[in-house]
Write an enzyme that holds these catalytic residues in place. Structure first.
Site, PDB file in Angstrom:
ATOM      1  CG  LEU A  93      31.777  33.212  30.028  1.00  0.00           C
ATOM      2  CD1 LEU A  93      30.460  33.987  30.076  1.00  0.00           C
ATOM      3  CD2 LEU A  93      32.610  33.661  28.834  1.00  0.00           C
ATOM      4  CG  ASP A  94      38.580  34.573  31.967  1.00  0.00           C
ATOM      5  OD1 ASP A  94      38.715  33.400  32.342  1.00  0.00           O
ATOM      6  OD2 ASP A  94      39.192  35.071  31.004  1.00  0.00           O
ATOM      7  CB  ILE A  95      36.092  37.037  37.571  1.00  0.00           C
ATOM      8  CG1 ILE A  95      35.182  37.708  38.604  1.00  0.00           C
ATOM      9  CG2 ILE A  95      37.394  37.803  37.366  1.00  0.00           C
ATOM     10  CD1 ILE A  95      35.727  37.653  40.006  1.00  0.00           C
TER      11      ILE A  95
END
Length: 247
Positions: A123-125
């Protein structure tokens, strides 16, 4: 050594059979934990075919049964894998204090459960929701392997104006990196939120898909991977995958 036309390396065959990952297979072979047609082999490059019988000894099976898979509700500001740019890695949240009080796995937290954890689907930041961290190469292969068909479900908050045929294109017809995307299932959840169900996981795929049809993603939450739901797991908390749960 078997060099028939349909032969492949032993480690690759073990991975295809779902025994373990290729890296784990190489380790098991070197340790003498693998038998081919009843004979122990330590030859990593050995070629086998579908007719060869491959078995793991008790030590390998025991090591696999001790591996854990952890479900984390990742908050914003944590990266899925290695820490970068001063941000913390999600695995830093895997502490005894952060274990969900309603975890029903009956697994007692041990520090070694943190070792070798790898994200199976990042998952992206700035994205939140279900992040799977596992010590088990078989689960990683199932979720993110080249042949994986496991569904991933997201709730995506957007702004902007959707192009006339945008929803149709989101479901099927877009390309990224010069490749046509697999069909997806995309529908409106409410007036500013879409529900995405994908079987792919290209880098920042949903954000890039939305940009192609005039939308900007302002919030992204993964709520399901395969048959496993995020459910009531609170942000920043984690639990173990239970024995009776499968993806």
């Amino acid at each position: 050594m078997n060099m028939e036309k349909d032969s492949m390396r032993l480690a690759k065959r073990m991975a295809h059979l779902g025994f373990c990952s290729r890296r784990e297979a190489d380790d098991y072979i070197l340790k003498g934990w693998v038998k081919v047609n009843g004979e122990v082999t330590r030859e990593k490059g050995m070629q086998v075919t579908e007719s060869d019988k491959i078995t793991l000894n008790n030590q390998a099976q025991q090591q696999q049964s001790n591996r854990v898979t952890i479900l984390l509700h990742k908050p914003v500001g944590y990266v899925s894998a290695q820490p970068e740019k001063g941000y913390k890695a999600a695995v830093e949240l895997i502490t005894a204090a952060n274990q969900w009080s309603e975890d029903k796995s009956n697994i007692r937290f041990r520090e070694q459960h943190r070792y070798g954890l790898a994200p199976a689907g990042r998952l992206d930041i700035d994205s939140v929701g279900l992040l799977v961290l596992t010590q088990d190469g078989r689960i990683a292969k199932q979720l993110i392997g080249e042949t994986s068909s496991t569904e991933k479900e997201y709730l995506v908050r957007v702004t902007g104006r959707l192009s006339d045929n945008g929803l149709k294109l989101l479901n099927h017809g877009l390309s990224l990196d010069g490749q046509k995307l697999l069909p997806a299932r995309v529908s409106w959840q409410n007036e500013d939120q879409l529900r995405f169900i994908l079987k792919q996981g290209k880098k920042r795929q949903i954000r890039r898909m939305c940009e192609l049809v005039g939308l900007h993603v302002v919030g992204l939450k993964r709520i399901r991977m395969g048959k496993v739901q995020l459910g009531q797991l609170p942000p920043g908390k984690w639990r173990y995958l239970r024995d009776n749960e499968t993806f």
